[in-house]
Design a protein around this motif. Sequence first.
Motif, PDB file in Angstrom:
ATOM      1  N   VAL A   1       0.817  -1.093   0.036  1.00 61.17           N
ATOM      2  CA  VAL A   1       0.004   0.040  -0.203  1.00 61.17           C
ATOM      3  C   VAL A   1       0.693   1.102   0.018  1.00 61.17           C
ATOM      4  CG1 VAL A   1      -1.826   1.195   1.349  1.00 61.17           C
ATOM      5  CG2 VAL A   1      -1.904  -1.344   1.112  1.00 61.17           C
ATOM      6  N   ASN A   2       0.655   2.162  -0.875  1.00 57.26           N
ATOM      7  CA  ASN A   2       1.259   3.501  -0.975  1.00 57.26           C
ATOM      8  C   ASN A   2       2.532   3.352  -1.668  1.00 57.26           C
ATOM      9  OD1 ASN A   2      -0.849   4.704   0.467  1.00 57.26           O
ATOM     10  ND2 ASN A   2       0.154   4.319   2.597  1.00 57.26           N
ATOM     11  N   GLU A   3       2.855   2.361  -2.415  1.00 60.07           N
ATOM     12  CA  GLU A   3       3.889   2.037  -3.349  1.00 60.07           C
ATOM     13  C   GLU A   3       3.548   1.640  -4.565  1.00 60.07           C
ATOM     14  OE1 GLU A   3       7.136  -0.305  -1.617  1.00 60.07           O
ATOM     15  OE2 GLU A   3       6.780   0.306   0.200  1.00 60.07           O
ATOM     16  N   SER A   4       4.424   2.102  -5.470  1.00 57.08           N
ATOM     17  CA  SER A   4       3.890   2.064  -6.922  1.00 57.08           C
ATOM     18  C   SER A   4       4.727   0.687  -7.576  1.00 57.08           C
ATOM     19  CB  SER A   4       4.214   3.203  -7.999  1.00 57.08           C
ATOM     20  OG  SER A   4       5.661   3.488  -7.634  1.00 57.08           O
ATOM     21  N   ASP A   5       5.781   0.229  -6.842  1.00 59.02           N
ATOM     22  CA  ASP A   5       6.601  -0.665  -7.653  1.00 59.02           C
ATOM     23  C   ASP A   5       6.825  -1.836  -6.694  1.00 59.02           C
ATOM     24  OD1 ASP A   5       6.759   0.771  -9.866  1.00 59.02           O
ATOM     25  OD2 ASP A   5       8.615   1.924  -9.599  1.00 59.02           O
ATOM     26  N   LEU A   6       7.187  -3.049  -7.368  1.00 61.19           N
ATOM     27  CA  LEU A   6       7.715  -4.238  -6.535  1.00 61.19           C
ATOM     28  C   LEU A   6       9.296  -4.099  -6.708  1.00 61.19           C
ATOM     29  CD1 LEU A   6       5.273  -7.150  -7.420  1.00 61.19           C
ATOM     30  CD2 LEU A   6       5.666  -6.277  -5.052  1.00 61.19           C
ATOM     31  N   ASN A   7       9.957  -4.110  -5.637  1.00 51.18           N
ATOM     32  CA  ASN A   7      11.515  -4.100  -5.910  1.00 51.18           C
ATOM     33  C   ASN A   7      12.089  -5.344  -5.772  1.00 51.18           C
ATOM     34  OD1 ASN A   7      11.797  -1.135  -6.001  1.00 51.18           O
ATOM     35  ND2 ASN A   7      11.433  -1.279  -4.037  1.00 51.18           N
ATOM     36  N   GLU A   8      13.345  -5.683  -6.120  1.00 52.48           N
ATOM     37  CA  GLU A   8      13.887  -7.089  -6.281  1.00 52.48           C
ATOM     38  C   GLU A   8      12.891  -8.082  -7.110  1.00 52.48           C
ATOM     39  OE1 GLU A   8      14.278  -7.620  -1.697  1.00 52.48           O
ATOM     40  OE2 GLU A   8      16.274  -7.111  -1.994  1.00 52.48           O
ATOM     41  N   LYS A   9      12.638  -7.708  -8.079  1.00 52.46           N
ATOM     42  CA  LYS A   9      11.699  -8.417  -8.869  1.00 52.46           C
ATOM     43  C   LYS A   9      12.472  -9.779  -9.173  1.00 52.46           C
ATOM     44  CE  LYS A   9      12.189  -8.049 -13.397  1.00 52.46           C
ATOM     45  NZ  LYS A   9      12.112  -7.408 -14.724  1.00 52.46           N
ATOM     46  N   ALA A  10      13.564  -9.900  -9.440  1.00 54.32           N
ATOM     47  CA  ALA A  10      14.189 -11.083  -9.803  1.00 54.32           C
ATOM     48  C   ALA A  10      14.490 -12.019  -8.691  1.00 54.32           C
ATOM     49  CB  ALA A  10      15.787 -11.113 -10.193  1.00 54.32           C
ATOM     50  N   ARG A  11      14.570 -11.672  -7.361  1.00 55.68           N
ATOM     51  CA  ARG A  11      14.501 -12.428  -6.114  1.00 55.68           C
ATOM     52  C   ARG A  11      13.157 -13.009  -5.960  1.00 55.68           C
ATOM     53  NH1 ARG A  11      12.753 -12.368  -1.248  1.00 55.68           N
ATOM     54  NH2 ARG A  11      11.868 -10.177  -1.518  1.00 55.68           N
ATOM     55  N   LEU A  12      12.169 -12.103  -5.885  1.00 50.62           N
ATOM     56  CA  LEU A  12      10.819 -12.568  -5.844  1.00 50.62           C
ATOM     57  C   LEU A  12      10.470 -13.903  -6.746  1.00 50.62           C
ATOM     58  CD1 LEU A  12       8.835  -9.463  -5.035  1.00 50.62           C
ATOM     59  CD2 LEU A  12       9.026 -11.261  -3.669  1.00 50.62           C
ATOM     60  N   LEU A  13      10.863 -13.467  -8.217  1.00 52.00           N
ATOM     61  CA  LEU A  13      10.430 -14.376  -9.228  1.00 52.00           C
ATOM     62  C   LEU A  13      11.239 -15.959  -8.774  1.00 52.00           C
ATOM     63  CD1 LEU A  13      10.542 -12.487 -12.604  1.00 52.00           C
ATOM     64  CD2 LEU A  13       8.512 -13.679 -11.558  1.00 52.00           C
ATOM     65  N   GLU A  14      12.392 -15.835  -8.519  1.00 51.31           N
ATOM     66  CA  GLU A  14      13.011 -16.857  -8.047  1.00 51.31           C
ATOM     67  C   GLU A  14      12.431 -17.644  -6.752  1.00 51.31           C
ATOM     68  OE1 GLU A  14      17.541 -18.487  -6.953  1.00 51.31           O
ATOM     69  OE2 GLU A  14      16.994 -16.359  -7.166  1.00 51.31           O
ATOM     70  N   GLU A  15      11.997 -17.012  -6.111  1.00 54.09           N
ATOM     71  CA  GLU A  15      11.406 -17.569  -4.882  1.00 54.09           C
ATOM     72  C   GLU A  15      10.327 -18.177  -5.166  1.00 54.09           C
ATOM     73  OE1 GLU A  15      12.501 -18.288  -1.751  1.00 54.09           O
ATOM     74  OE2 GLU A  15      14.397 -17.330  -2.285  1.00 54.09           O
ATOM     75  N   VAL A  16       9.315 -17.598  -5.901  1.00 50.22           N
ATOM     76  CA  VAL A  16       7.993 -18.168  -6.278  1.00 50.22           C
ATOM     77  C   VAL A  16       8.088 -19.310  -7.164  1.00 50.22           C
ATOM     78  CG1 VAL A  16       5.658 -17.537  -7.582  1.00 50.22           C
ATOM     79  CG2 VAL A  16       6.798 -15.738  -6.130  1.00 50.22           C
ATOM     80  N   ARG A  17       8.941 -19.138  -8.167  1.00 54.90           N
ATOM     81  CA  ARG A  17       9.208 -20.561  -9.117  1.00 54.90           C
ATOM     82  C   ARG A  17       9.615 -21.763  -8.513  1.00 54.90           C
ATOM     83  NH1 ARG A  17      11.808 -16.387 -13.595  1.00 54.90           N
ATOM     84  NH2 ARG A  17       9.701 -15.872 -14.398  1.00 54.90           N
ATOM     85  N   LYS A  18      10.017 -21.327  -7.088  1.00 56.14           N
ATOM     86  CA  LYS A  18      10.872 -22.584  -6.525  1.00 56.14           C
ATOM     87  C   LYS A  18       9.512 -23.544  -5.898  1.00 56.14           C
ATOM     88  CE  LYS A  18      15.351 -20.925  -4.763  1.00 56.14           C
ATOM     89  NZ  LYS A  18      16.049 -20.434  -3.448  1.00 56.14           N
ATOM     90  N   LEU A  19       8.301 -22.815  -5.652  1.00 53.75           N
ATOM     91  CA  LEU A  19       7.348 -23.502  -5.208  1.00 53.75           C
ATOM     92  C   LEU A  19       6.751 -24.680  -6.130  1.00 53.75           C
ATOM     93  CD1 LEU A  19       5.162 -20.644  -3.841  1.00 53.75           C
ATOM     94  CD2 LEU A  19       6.732 -22.109  -2.544  1.00 53.75           C
ATOM     95  N   SER A  20       6.632 -25.882  -5.424  1.00 55.30           N
ATOM     96  CA  SER A  20       6.439 -27.013  -6.218  1.00 55.30           C
ATOM     97  C   SER A  20       4.886 -26.840  -6.982  1.00 55.30           C
ATOM     98  CB  SER A  20       6.331 -28.370  -5.531  1.00 55.30           C
ATOM     99  OG  SER A  20       5.606 -28.276  -4.316  1.00 55.30           O
TER     100      SER A  20
END
Length: 400
Positions: free
Chosen positions: A70-89
Motif C-alpha cells: 500500500v502507498n507504493e507503486s513498484d515491486l522491488n527485487e523482482k528477480a529475487r521474488l520470481l526466483e522464490e515463487v518459481r521454487k514452489l512445487s
Amino acid sequence: MKNNIRTAWFLAQRMLLRGRKGLTFLPVLVTGIIYVNLLFVPALIHGAIQQNQEKIINTLSSDLVISPPVNESDLNEKARLLEEVRKLSSVHAATAVYQVGNRIQNGERGGYWTVLAVDTASFQQVFKNEVASGSFLYENDKNAIVLGDRIAGTGLPEQSDTAASLGGVGVGKPVKVLLYNVGEHEFISSGIINNKFYDADTRAYINDNYYETLNPESKDKATAIHIKVKPGVDVSEVRKQLSVIIGNARLQDSEQLGANVREQAGTLRSINDIVTGMAVGVAAATIFIVIYIDILQRRKQIGTQRAIGITSDTIIFSYIIKAMLYTLFGIILGGLIFMLFLVPYFRAFPFTFLTGEVSLVPELDLLVACAAILLVTALLASWLPAYKVTRSEIRETMSE
C-alpha cells in the motif's frame, strides 16, 4: 387411499385422451416456452461469470497476483521474488509486468491505454493471448509493440466501431508511445491481439529488456507478478506459501480482481428475478385458465361422478394429475429445445457484451430448480378451480 389414487389417475388419463388435441398440446407448448424462459437468464448469468472469469485468468490476472505494498507503486527485487515463487512445487509459471506508459498516438488519433513491459517467454507461459495478426513479442525485439485490438482499431469482421482507437493500425505500422521517465518513443506494431474481452484488448505490450535500455532505473522493478498454479492445486494453499515470501506486498486472486464481472452478474440477477416472477405468473395463469375452462365444460360430468360416489378429493386429485402431466411434458419439451437447440446455437453465435463474448452455460441444479418451480405452480394453479367446483352442491353442479 390407493383406490382414490387409482381412480384419480384413471380419470386424468380419460380426460387427456378424450380431450381436444389442440387444447391438450397448447398448455404443454406454453409450459415448455415458460420453462425455456426460466432457464435462459440464469444460464446466461452463469455463462457470463464462468467465461469472463476464464478470460480474466487467461489474459489479465492469472491465478494469483503479487502487487506493491500500500502507498507504493513498484515491486522491488523482482528477480529475487520470481526466483522464490518459481521454487514452489505448486507453481506452474510466474511472470513480472511493469507499467511503462499510458498514451499511444497514431498521427492525430490517440488515447490513453495501459502499456506493459513484459518478459516475452515467461509471459506466454502464464497468459494465453489470441494473436489476430502478426506475432507476439520475441525475446530480442527492440522497438516492437503488440497492440490490443481495441487500441489498434484494425476493423476485424466482427468489429466496426473504431472511434475510440488508433483508427486502424496494422502490423508493421509505426505508433508513438509516451513512456514514463523516457518521453515519446516510436514503436513498430508487430502484432494485434484479439481476445474478445474488453479489458484484455485495451492493453499494449513491449519487451522489458528493451525498456530497461531506455530507462535503466526500471531494472529489477515490476508493477505486478502474475502466478499460474499447477492444475488441481488449491489456490488457497499456494496463498499461504506465498505469504511467507512476499513480505508487505499485497496478494490477490482472480475473483478479487474481477469486480466488473461481479457487478454485471448482480445486474443480470436482478433482471432474472423480474423475468422469473413474470414467467411463474404466466405459468400459473395459463394452467389455471386451462383447468378452469376444462372444469366449466365438465361441470355436469363432475356432478355425475360425485353422485355415483366418486369423492371430491379424488376429482381434485385427478385435475392436479392432469395439470402435472401437462407441466411435465412441457418441461421435457422445453428442456429438449433449450439443450439441443438454444445452447449449441449460442455457443456458435455468443452474445457480445462489453466485457466479452458470453454463451449459455446451464447447470443440472438450475434445470431441476426451474422444473420444481413449474410443478409447484401447476399444483397450486390446478387445485384452486377444482376445489371450488367440488365444494358446490351436487344438484347445483348437475343443473348447470
